[in-house]
Write a protein that holds these residues in place. Structure first.
Motif, mmCIF file in Angstrom:
data_model
loop_
_atom_site.group_PDB
_atom_site.id
_atom_site.type_symbol
_atom_site.label_atom_id
_atom_site.label_comp_id
_atom_site.label_asym_id
_atom_site.label_seq_id
_atom_site.Cartn_x
_atom_site.Cartn_y
_atom_site.Cartn_z
ATOM 1 N N LYS A 175 -17.708 15.057 44.962
ATOM 2 C CA LYS A 175 -16.499 14.408 44.438
ATOM 3 C C LYS A 175 -15.383 15.430 44.250
ATOM 4 C CE LYS A 175 -19.063 10.692 42.294
ATOM 5 N NZ LYS A 175 -19.437 10.030 41.058
ATOM 6 N N VAL A 176 -14.186 14.913 44.095
ATOM 7 C CA VAL A 176 -13.008 15.757 43.932
ATOM 8 C C VAL A 176 -13.064 16.512 42.612
ATOM 9 C CG1 VAL A 176 -10.504 15.708 43.558
ATOM 10 C CG2 VAL A 176 -11.529 14.280 45.324
ATOM 11 N N PHE A 177 -12.837 17.812 42.684
ATOM 12 C CA PHE A 177 -12.592 18.631 41.509
ATOM 13 C C PHE A 177 -11.875 19.888 41.969
ATOM 14 C CE2 PHE A 177 -13.209 22.073 38.608
ATOM 15 C CZ PHE A 177 -12.816 21.494 37.410
ATOM 16 N N ARG A 178 -10.867 20.279 41.223
ATOM 17 C CA ARG A 178 -10.147 21.518 41.507
ATOM 18 C C ARG A 178 -9.611 22.055 40.187
ATOM 19 N NH1 ARG A 178 -9.035 24.597 45.297
ATOM 20 N NH2 ARG A 178 -7.137 25.796 45.463
ATOM 21 N N ARG A 179 -9.589 23.383 40.076
ATOM 22 C CA ARG A 179 -9.094 24.050 38.865
ATOM 23 C C ARG A 179 -8.148 25.174 39.279
ATOM 24 N NH1 ARG A 179 -13.836 25.665 36.464
ATOM 25 N NH2 ARG A 179 -13.863 23.764 35.224
ATOM 26 N N VAL A 180 -7.040 25.285 38.558
ATOM 27 C CA VAL A 180 -6.065 26.355 38.782
ATOM 28 C C VAL A 180 -5.733 26.987 37.438
ATOM 29 C CG1 VAL A 180 -3.692 26.848 39.490
ATOM 30 C CG2 VAL A 180 -5.066 25.263 40.821
ATOM 31 N N TRP A 181 -5.765 28.317 37.391
ATOM 32 C CA TRP A 181 -5.416 29.076 36.199
ATOM 33 C C TRP A 181 -4.117 29.838 36.427
ATOM 34 C CZ3 TRP A 181 -7.852 29.081 31.577
ATOM 35 C CH2 TRP A 181 -9.179 28.640 31.520
ATOM 36 N N ALA A 182 -3.395 30.116 35.337
ATOM 37 C CA ALA A 182 -2.216 30.985 35.388
ATOM 38 C C ALA A 182 -2.042 31.643 34.027
ATOM 39 C CB ALA A 182 -0.967 30.192 35.743
ATOM 40 N N ASP A 183 -1.601 32.885 34.035
ATOM 41 C CA ASP A 183 -1.247 33.531 32.775
ATOM 42 C C ASP A 183 -0.010 32.840 32.221
ATOM 43 O OD1 ASP A 183 -3.312 35.389 32.945
ATOM 44 O OD2 ASP A 183 -2.082 36.810 34.072
ATOM 45 N N THR A 184 0.048 32.714 30.909
ATOM 46 C CA THR A 184 1.213 32.106 30.269
ATOM 47 C C THR A 184 2.381 33.078 30.386
ATOM 48 O OG1 THR A 184 -0.259 31.008 28.695
ATOM 49 C CG2 THR A 184 2.077 31.070 28.143
ATOM 50 N N PRO A 185 3.491 32.631 30.975
ATOM 51 C CA PRO A 185 4.638 33.543 31.097
ATOM 52 C C PRO A 185 5.254 33.823 29.727
ATOM 53 C CG PRO A 185 5.241 31.348 31.852
ATOM 54 C CD PRO A 185 3.769 31.319 31.556
ATOM 55 N N ALA A 186 5.850 34.995 29.572
ATOM 56 C CA ALA A 186 6.439 35.400 28.293
ATOM 57 C C ALA A 186 7.622 34.531 27.904
ATOM 58 C CB ALA A 186 6.856 36.869 28.354
ATOM 59 N N ASN A 187 8.336 33.983 28.889
ATOM 60 C CA ASN A 187 9.484 33.137 28.602
ATOM 61 C C ASN A 187 9.827 32.307 29.837
ATOM 62 O OD1 ASN A 187 11.101 34.837 30.360
ATOM 63 N ND2 ASN A 187 11.127 36.291 28.672
ATOM 64 N N GLY A 188 10.788 31.439 29.687
ATOM 65 C CA GLY A 188 11.252 30.621 30.798
ATOM 66 C C GLY A 188 10.481 29.318 30.948
ATOM 67 N N ALA A 189 10.957 28.512 31.885
ATOM 68 C CA ALA A 189 10.316 27.229 32.182
ATOM 69 C C ALA A 189 8.929 27.471 32.766
ATOM 70 C CB ALA A 189 11.176 26.433 33.155
ATOM 71 N N VAL A 190 8.013 26.537 32.523
ATOM 72 C CA VAL A 190 6.632 26.666 32.992
ATOM 73 C C VAL A 190 6.326 25.546 33.976
ATOM 74 C CG1 VAL A 190 4.209 26.664 32.311
ATOM 75 C CG2 VAL A 190 5.905 27.773 30.850
ATOM 76 N N SER A 191 6.029 25.916 35.211
ATOM 77 C CA SER A 191 5.609 24.971 36.249
ATOM 78 C C SER A 191 4.351 25.503 36.900
ATOM 79 C CB SER A 191 6.692 24.808 37.319
ATOM 80 O OG SER A 191 7.785 24.092 36.827
ATOM 81 N N LEU A 192 3.366 24.620 37.049
ATOM 82 C CA LEU A 192 2.121 24.977 37.726
ATOM 83 C C LEU A 192 1.938 24.056 38.928
ATOM 84 C CD1 LEU A 192 1.117 24.963 34.343
ATOM 85 C CD2 LEU A 192 -0.429 26.441 35.550
ATOM 86 N N CYS A 193 1.176 24.522 39.895
ATOM 87 C CA CYS A 193 0.917 23.733 41.095
ATOM 88 C C CYS A 193 -0.584 23.641 41.325
ATOM 89 C CB CYS A 193 1.584 24.404 42.300
ATOM 90 S SG CYS A 193 1.362 23.480 43.844
ATOM 91 N N ILE A 194 -1.018 22.465 41.774
ATOM 92 C CA ILE A 194 -2.414 22.271 42.158
ATOM 93 C C ILE A 194 -2.452 21.421 43.424
ATOM 94 C CG2 ILE A 194 -2.757 20.245 40.664
ATOM 95 C CD1 ILE A 194 -5.627 21.440 40.100
ATOM 96 N N ARG A 195 -3.204 21.900 44.406
ATOM 97 C CA ARG A 195 -3.373 21.149 45.656
ATOM 98 C C ARG A 195 -4.281 19.951 45.441
ATOM 99 N NH1 ARG A 195 -6.584 23.362 49.129
ATOM 100 N NH2 ARG A 195 -7.184 25.174 47.949
ATOM 101 N N THR A 196 -4.077 18.927 46.250
ATOM 102 C CA THR A 196 -4.994 17.792 46.280
ATOM 103 C C THR A 196 -5.563 17.709 47.695
ATOM 104 O OG1 THR A 196 -3.295 16.170 46.869
ATOM 105 C CG2 THR A 196 -3.668 16.557 44.523
ATOM 106 N N PRO A 197 -6.766 17.172 47.855
ATOM 107 C CA PRO A 197 -7.359 17.132 49.195
ATOM 108 C C PRO A 197 -6.596 16.242 50.171
ATOM 109 C CG PRO A 197 -8.873 16.218 47.550
ATOM 110 C CD PRO A 197 -7.667 16.678 46.824
#
Length: 174
Positions: A79-101
């Protein structure tokens, strides 16, 4: 063609939230949101309690039985599962990306792992879903996390929520 796709993605993200139009995209899947690598989900996160720890996105099947199920079980069952990690930036807007199959309907979970221990700490860590409904005290329902993904980049906003007394999880500024 690629320029048109990138322009369309930038316009879509700016329409969802103009403050994120210039945000650096975080996570190991960032190329899927900046290039022509979709389908992917760009998550614009607001309401972080602080800038400690790490940020995580997880992708699940969009059904109650599989939502928040152990990743090893989901993968063993094909089944579908995906995980993405990122360090928290010190400042600014926060956008993360995750691919889908592929394009389709998925469930997505955002967490703010403030202590960096890779285990959800109910008392410290934050969480959020695309619906942005107040989480409260009960286990979240898949309907709070569902997102429909197209062939390109689908943008959504998630407001982080943290434990706020006996009322359970809520945005930190509510």
């Amino acid at each position: 063609m690629i320029a048109k796709t990138l322009l369309a993605t930038a316009i879509a993200v700016a329409a969802v939230n103009p403050a994120f139009a210039q945000a650096e995209i975080l996570g190991s899947d960032r190329q899927a949101c900046t290039g022509n690598g979709g389908p992917a989900i760009r998550v614009n996160v607001t309401g972080l309690k602080d800038r400690t720890g790490r940020l995580k996105l997880e992708l699940y099947p969009a059904n109650e039985a599989d939502f928040l199920k152990d990743d090893r079980d989901l993968l063993a069952e094909g089944k579908v599962f995906r995980r993405v990690w990122a360090d928290t930036p010190a400042n600014g807007a926060v956008s993360l990306c995750i691919r889908t199959p592929r394009a389709g309907r998925y469930a997505i979970l955002f967490t703010h792992d403030r202590d960096g221990k890779n285990k959800f700490n109910f008392w410290k860590d934050g969480a959020g879903f695309p619906s942005n409904k107040r989480l409260g005290r009960s286990r979240p329902k898949v309907t709070q996390a569902v997102i429909d993904v197209g062939n390109g980049v689908t943008a959504t906003n998630i407001r982080a929520q943290y434990l706020r007394g006996l009322g359970g999880f809520a945005p930190s500024d509510s």
